[in-house]
Design a protein around this motif. Sequence first.
Motif, PDB file in Angstrom:
ATOM      1  N   VAL A  54       0.524  -1.096  -0.025  1.00  0.00           N
ATOM      2  CA  VAL A  54       0.017  -0.027  -0.064  1.00  0.00           C
ATOM      3  C   VAL A  54       0.902   1.279   0.001  1.00  0.00           C
ATOM      4  O   VAL A  54       1.879   1.372   0.834  1.00  0.00           O
ATOM      5  CB  VAL A  54      -0.872  -0.008   1.160  1.00  0.00           C
ATOM      6  CG1 VAL A  54      -1.642   1.288   1.270  1.00  0.00           C
ATOM      7  CG2 VAL A  54      -2.037  -1.432   1.240  1.00  0.00           C
ATOM      8  N   ILE A  55       0.608   2.047  -0.814  1.00  0.00           N
ATOM      9  CA  ILE A  55       1.183   3.335  -0.833  1.00  0.00           C
ATOM     10  C   ILE A  55      -0.119   4.436  -0.467  1.00  0.00           C
ATOM     11  O   ILE A  55      -0.959   4.629  -1.093  1.00  0.00           O
ATOM     12  CB  ILE A  55       1.901   3.986  -2.317  1.00  0.00           C
ATOM     13  CG1 ILE A  55       2.877   2.750  -2.588  1.00  0.00           C
ATOM     14  CG2 ILE A  55       2.167   5.154  -2.287  1.00  0.00           C
ATOM     15  CD1 ILE A  55       3.225   2.826  -4.000  1.00  0.00           C
ATOM     16  N   VAL A  56       0.461   5.483   0.366  1.00  0.00           N
ATOM     17  CA  VAL A  56      -0.630   6.256   0.986  1.00  0.00           C
ATOM     18  C   VAL A  56       0.182   7.787   0.540  1.00  0.00           C
ATOM     19  O   VAL A  56       1.382   7.939   1.046  1.00  0.00           O
ATOM     20  CB  VAL A  56      -0.761   6.430   2.572  1.00  0.00           C
ATOM     21  CG1 VAL A  56      -1.675   7.550   3.000  1.00  0.00           C
ATOM     22  CG2 VAL A  56      -1.376   5.092   2.799  1.00  0.00           C
ATOM     23  N   ALA A  57      -0.529   8.481  -0.082  1.00  0.00           N
ATOM     24  CA  ALA A  57       0.080   9.823  -0.555  1.00  0.00           C
ATOM     25  C   ALA A  57      -0.894  11.053   0.479  1.00  0.00           C
ATOM     26  O   ALA A  57      -1.975  11.314   0.264  1.00  0.00           O
ATOM     27  CB  ALA A  57      -0.282  10.339  -1.858  1.00  0.00           C
TER      28      ALA A  57
ATOM     29  N   ALA B  56      -6.686  -0.450 -13.986  1.00  0.00           N
ATOM     30  CA  ALA B  56      -6.320  -0.679 -12.415  1.00  0.00           C
ATOM     31  C   ALA B  56      -4.998  -0.005 -11.921  1.00  0.00           C
ATOM     32  O   ALA B  56      -3.911   0.422 -12.772  1.00  0.00           O
ATOM     33  CB  ALA B  56      -6.275  -2.243 -12.076  1.00  0.00           C
ATOM     34  N   VAL B  57      -5.187   1.015 -10.876  1.00  0.00           N
ATOM     35  CA  VAL B  57      -3.824   1.577 -10.305  1.00  0.00           C
ATOM     36  C   VAL B  57      -2.945   0.575  -9.546  1.00  0.00           C
ATOM     37  O   VAL B  57      -3.224  -0.017  -8.832  1.00  0.00           O
ATOM     38  CB  VAL B  57      -4.393   2.779  -9.393  1.00  0.00           C
ATOM     39  CG1 VAL B  57      -3.282   3.408  -8.514  1.00  0.00           C
ATOM     40  CG2 VAL B  57      -5.177   3.765 -10.036  1.00  0.00           C
ATOM     41  N   THR B  58      -1.778   0.608 -10.137  1.00  0.00           N
ATOM     42  CA  THR B  58      -0.842  -0.288  -9.592  1.00  0.00           C
ATOM     43  C   THR B  58       0.436   0.249  -9.022  1.00  0.00           C
ATOM     44  O   THR B  58       1.263  -0.289  -8.654  1.00  0.00           O
ATOM     45  CB  THR B  58      -0.338  -1.273 -10.674  1.00  0.00           C
ATOM     46  OG1 THR B  58      -0.037  -0.713 -11.837  1.00  0.00           O
ATOM     47  CG2 THR B  58      -1.622  -2.071 -10.947  1.00  0.00           C
ATOM     48  N   GLY B  59       0.344   1.623  -9.086  1.00  0.00           N
ATOM     49  CA  GLY B  59       1.573   2.309  -8.230  1.00  0.00           C
ATOM     50  C   GLY B  59       1.517   3.904  -8.328  1.00  0.00           C
ATOM     51  O   GLY B  59       0.537   4.454  -8.978  1.00  0.00           O
TER      52      GLY B  59
ATOM     53  N   ALA C 143       2.490  -0.553  -6.189  1.00  0.00           N
ATOM     54  CA  ALA C 143       1.668  -0.963  -5.065  1.00  0.00           C
ATOM     55  C   ALA C 143       0.741  -2.125  -5.307  1.00  0.00           C
ATOM     56  O   ALA C 143       0.015  -2.291  -6.311  1.00  0.00           O
ATOM     57  CB  ALA C 143       0.833   0.153  -4.513  1.00  0.00           C
ATOM     58  N   ARG C 144       1.061  -3.289  -4.663  1.00  0.00           N
ATOM     59  CA  ARG C 144       0.595  -4.518  -4.917  1.00  0.00           C
ATOM     60  C   ARG C 144      -1.060  -4.667  -4.662  1.00  0.00           C
ATOM     61  O   ARG C 144      -1.652  -5.488  -5.359  1.00  0.00           O
ATOM     62  CB  ARG C 144       1.192  -5.731  -4.065  1.00  0.00           C
ATOM     63  CG  ARG C 144       2.558  -6.263  -4.405  1.00  0.00           C
ATOM     64  CD  ARG C 144       3.304  -7.237  -3.632  1.00  0.00           C
ATOM     65  NE  ARG C 144       3.731  -6.866  -2.316  1.00  0.00           N
ATOM     66  CZ  ARG C 144       4.837  -6.351  -1.965  1.00  0.00           C
ATOM     67  NH1 ARG C 144       5.774  -6.015  -3.229  1.00  0.00           N
ATOM     68  NH2 ARG C 144       5.072  -5.754  -0.677  1.00  0.00           N
TER      69      ARG C 144
ATOM     70  N   ALA D 223      -6.766  -4.677   3.145  1.00  0.00           N
ATOM     71  CA  ALA D 223      -6.328  -5.689   3.751  1.00  0.00           C
ATOM     72  C   ALA D 223      -7.281  -7.174   3.421  1.00  0.00           C
ATOM     73  O   ALA D 223      -7.187  -7.823   4.067  1.00  0.00           O
ATOM     74  CB  ALA D 223      -5.951  -5.630   5.214  1.00  0.00           C
ATOM     75  N   ARG D 224      -8.425  -6.690   2.561  1.00  0.00           N
ATOM     76  CA  ARG D 224      -9.473  -7.877   2.162  1.00  0.00           C
ATOM     77  C   ARG D 224     -10.180  -8.087   3.358  1.00  0.00           C
ATOM     78  O   ARG D 224     -10.800  -9.337   3.477  1.00  0.00           O
ATOM     79  CB  ARG D 224      -8.712  -8.875   1.596  1.00  0.00           C
ATOM     80  CG  ARG D 224      -7.621  -8.787   0.419  1.00  0.00           C
ATOM     81  CD  ARG D 224      -8.530  -8.277  -0.780  1.00  0.00           C
ATOM     82  NE  ARG D 224      -7.515  -8.178  -1.990  1.00  0.00           N
ATOM     83  CZ  ARG D 224      -6.760  -7.125  -2.379  1.00  0.00           C
ATOM     84  NH1 ARG D 224      -6.973  -6.036  -1.605  1.00  0.00           N
ATOM     85  NH2 ARG D 224      -6.084  -7.178  -3.196  1.00  0.00           N
TER      86      ARG D 224
END
Length: 569
Positions: A13-16, A247-250, A264-265, A565-566
């Motif tokens: 996870v990447i948090v901006a 899809a956003v991946t990074g 970001a996985r 985290a599903r």
Amino acid sequence: MTKGALEKTEYDVIVAGSGAGGMSAAVTAAKLGLDVIVIEKEPLFGGTTARSGGVLWLPGNPISKAMGFSDSIEGARTYLKHETSASYDADRVDAFLRMAPEATQFFLDKTAVRFDPLMAFPDYHPAVPGAVDGGRSVVAAPFSGLELGKEIRRLRPPLKEITFVGMMFNASQEIQHFFNVTRSLKSAIYVVKRLSKHAYEMLRYGRAMRLTNGNALAARLAKTLFDLNVPIVTDCPIDAVILDGDAVTGVEVTFGGRQIRLMARRGVVLATGGFPQDPTLRKLLFPHAPTGAEHWSPAPPGNTGDGWRIASAIGGQTTITLSNAAAWIPVSRVPYRNGTYGVFPHLIDRYKPGIIAVNHQGRRFVNEANSYHDFGQAMQATCKGEVEVSAYLICDHQTLRRYGLGFAKPFPVPYRQHLWSGYLVQGKTIAQLAQKLDMDPAVLTETVIRVNTDAKLGTDTEFGKGSTSYNRYLGDASNLRNACFAPIERGPFYALKIYMGDLGTFAGITTNSAAQVVDQAGNIVPGLYAVGNDAASVMGGNYPGAGITLGPALTFGYIAGRHLARRNI
């Protein structure tokens, strides 16, 4: 001051953004076993949260429940239906109300976050269905900055204009001690001890170490992240998101003068603080700012709509139809010797007896003790068609020295420097004051005469100042006739010009009940979330109670973290 480090280029996870929304999402995801990084555009972390009052509106929260307060989802839902009106979003409101108590308990049990109850702090419109006279709001408990170690140097300090020589206050009750310092031995002893400890901290560490309000909340969340080995990398703006199909991946970021791709996985969370400092979006969405410049915000300078633009660039939907695009607040501009201006948000003074607000004609236009957002709407309405949206706060000498006015502090702090700088305008009589303000002296005199006549009877017949529990909460109960209303009769008299400001933006990225970004067709953008002031407000453009920004920020941050985290919400 270290920026942190980008030790690798792939995370779950990447948090901006590093305000309450972003950090709560990061904390939740990390606690649930994910590999997380927080990137922050500015050299300091904490965002708007670190400058805020640190109050969170959390209906059904366990802190107030433990104090005997009984609340219900149904009651809070009824209140929000009334407050949000045509902008009511049933799915998001239900998610917020259902998850707020759980989120609060999670942060209490699993993190360094602690809250103090605000049992007497009413909802802002206490007479409407579903409102309560206290218990839904809590405030971040004070925190020692020493617990952050060297990272304290990267924590955004509180807004200078609302501190006293750099000292933070944790509640209106604490401020009362400073108001009563010359009237109460107990208050005098408290103030001497508080100032002595603060002076030691300033000499020893160069800043206050007793952190309160939003500064404490930001520090507590950051402490939890550091304990979890989650990096907060500052001076690292997000430039764009990376797509794989839809899809956003990074993300693409700029760090150390280089553009870097971080993958970001699981997903990316946008929490960049909304757009209060962006003239282009202000011009588009703030009716009182036709060029985008006619607005003064106490928000950090980096809150320039980065999340909005990044989401929009890949087809993300934005919500611009709310009744208000931001949380309005009257502010004054504080002149400094170097030629710059600070922004002072008027959170407390308007409620006090002996202070009124008048428009350019010299007439009152609002119950001055209503919420800052309601006051801001009234200010825009009374100035409709005029060149400038502004007004004046008026008081007499006794009131100025008793409560202060804006950045001008009460006795025994000197005030004449504010006359010399032009921050305050003084008149020996009301008529002279009106002349200095380019008002008709007869109109302002008539306004003050009516106030004085009503105040001597204890009832504001024109606007009802002091008539609600919310008005009185920030008034002065020692003024027995009316906690918020008193005569203006002992010269000299003072005026302070106020302008339109904000406490954060309401318009923003459209999200669903899981904080996922929605595209123009109404479908989710896989892998992209938005929380805090980047997301369109769940309050529908209104301001129902203290902490309606931070409460949803924490809750939807928790929801986003769980979803990444599903975990079901």
